[in-house]
Design a protein around this motif. Sequence first.
Motif, PDB file in Angstrom:
ATOM      1  N   THR A  30       1.613  10.613  -2.495  1.00  0.00           N
ATOM      2  CA  THR A  30       1.903   9.642  -1.441  1.00  0.00           C
ATOM      3  C   THR A  30       2.180  10.358  -0.115  1.00  0.00           C
ATOM      4  O   THR A  30       2.471  11.547  -0.090  1.00  0.00           O
ATOM      5  N   ALA A  81       3.394   2.423   5.103  1.00  0.00           N
ATOM      6  CA  ALA A  81       2.306   1.591   4.595  1.00  0.00           C
ATOM      7  C   ALA A  81       2.279   0.229   5.277  1.00  0.00           C
ATOM      8  O   ALA A  81       3.307  -0.413   5.480  1.00  0.00           O
ATOM      9  N   TYR A 137       0.301  -3.573   5.086  1.00  0.00           N
ATOM     10  CA  TYR A 137      -0.373  -4.369   4.056  1.00  0.00           C
ATOM     11  C   TYR A 137      -1.144  -5.541   4.657  1.00  0.00           C
ATOM     12  O   TYR A 137      -0.723  -6.147   5.638  1.00  0.00           O
ATOM     13  N   SER A 147      -3.667  -1.991   1.031  1.00  0.00           N
ATOM     14  CA  SER A 147      -2.644  -1.236   1.757  1.00  0.00           C
ATOM     15  C   SER A 147      -3.348  -0.165   2.584  1.00  0.00           C
ATOM     16  O   SER A 147      -4.360   0.407   2.156  1.00  0.00           O
ATOM     17  N   PRO A 206      -0.654   5.191   0.709  1.00  0.00           N
ATOM     18  CA  PRO A 206       0.413   4.839   1.654  1.00  0.00           C
ATOM     19  C   PRO A 206       1.655   4.425   0.874  1.00  0.00           C
ATOM     20  O   PRO A 206       1.555   3.914  -0.249  1.00  0.00           O
TER      21      PRO A 206
END
Length: 397
Positions: free
Chosen positions: A187, A206, A208, A215, A270
């Motif tokens: 990540t 992140a 969305y 994402s 993310p």
Amino acid sequence: MSEKDTETVVHRLSTIRERLDAGMDRREFVRTLASAGYAVGMAQLLGVDDFLETDDGDVPVVTALARDRTDDPFSLEKRTRTVPAEWYAAVEKAFEVNEILASSRVMGYLGSAVVPGDYRSGTASVTIGVTGDSGFIGDLIGTVSDSLGLEIERFEDEEFETFEEFRDGADRSIRQPRLARDAANGTAPGGVTCETDSTMATLGPAMYDPESGSSFFVTAEHAFDDEATVVGEALTLPTETEESFDLGTVRFDHPIADIVAVEPSGRLDPINRIDTSPPSTITGQYTRWGLADLLARGEPLEKVGAMTGHTTGEIQGIDAVTCFTDNFCRHGQIRWGSEMDLIDGDSGSVSYHPDPEDPEESVLVAGFNNARTWWPGQSYVWGVSAYRVNESLGYHF
């Protein structure tokens, strides 16, 4: 806005007020506002909130969109709190006036912002930046409201350098960028350096898209070369181990909001986390009324930039319109902190505030940090609000 258009706006507002004074009933008044293209909030703008029987005491407002389940970024629910009705009416009035100013295109208009007062005062104001002779603005505000606080800041054209001149002459003092420690866990958090083909920026947490369930990595659009579009351009993540990782390529380019949505390449994902110590988990984002509430209570915003690291500053204005750059205006901006809170390489970071339901470990995003003031007399960081990104583009944190 031409002189004729200005007269039309003033006349329409004055006519509505005159009809109300002549005995219009409540239902007809609401229909008149709608047919004239105004929101019901214009009742407060016209100084007739009592006509709509606004209750004394408190009224509920939605302050945030936050996750119901920590493992599901799409499980957003509305959070509410009650605020004083008098304060609510004043802030709503300021929002309405700011919207009129932003859509007027009056010559010399550089931008404006809403500044809610504290709850006890029950007030709000609008700050307006203008150049040249823009006296009509004061006349317009005086026509629609005698009680709204108004602050006009006038600038001379020669006081401004272009954004390109400012950027080329910006302080690039040697600083060590904040690099991701490693990517062994698969990540990449927000608040660390990311790189384009031409420069570095700050990776956001992140972002969305509920429509597609996707994402994205996110950073500032202006970090890429000036192209007609930057779709397909690559974004990479340097690390402390001197290894760089391919984050992905730009899937969606949003130059007005000054953000890009980067589709992950599959190597790294993310994550809804900012690289602080200890790490801060993002549980949602503030609404426009949530930002107004923070300002009213004197609550600051924070950010973690790739170059300046963690800083904190007071909110100076919300729902702001910025017309200092390019040939268009940017709406839904936040003004906060000072010029010292952002330098080259910090763009793309997010401003945030602790989540009141879990302030030790979680935060709610206020918006992006895209630039700082370079004109005299003002000092703040500005960027697009998370609520504006959600309303206009559909993304959320």
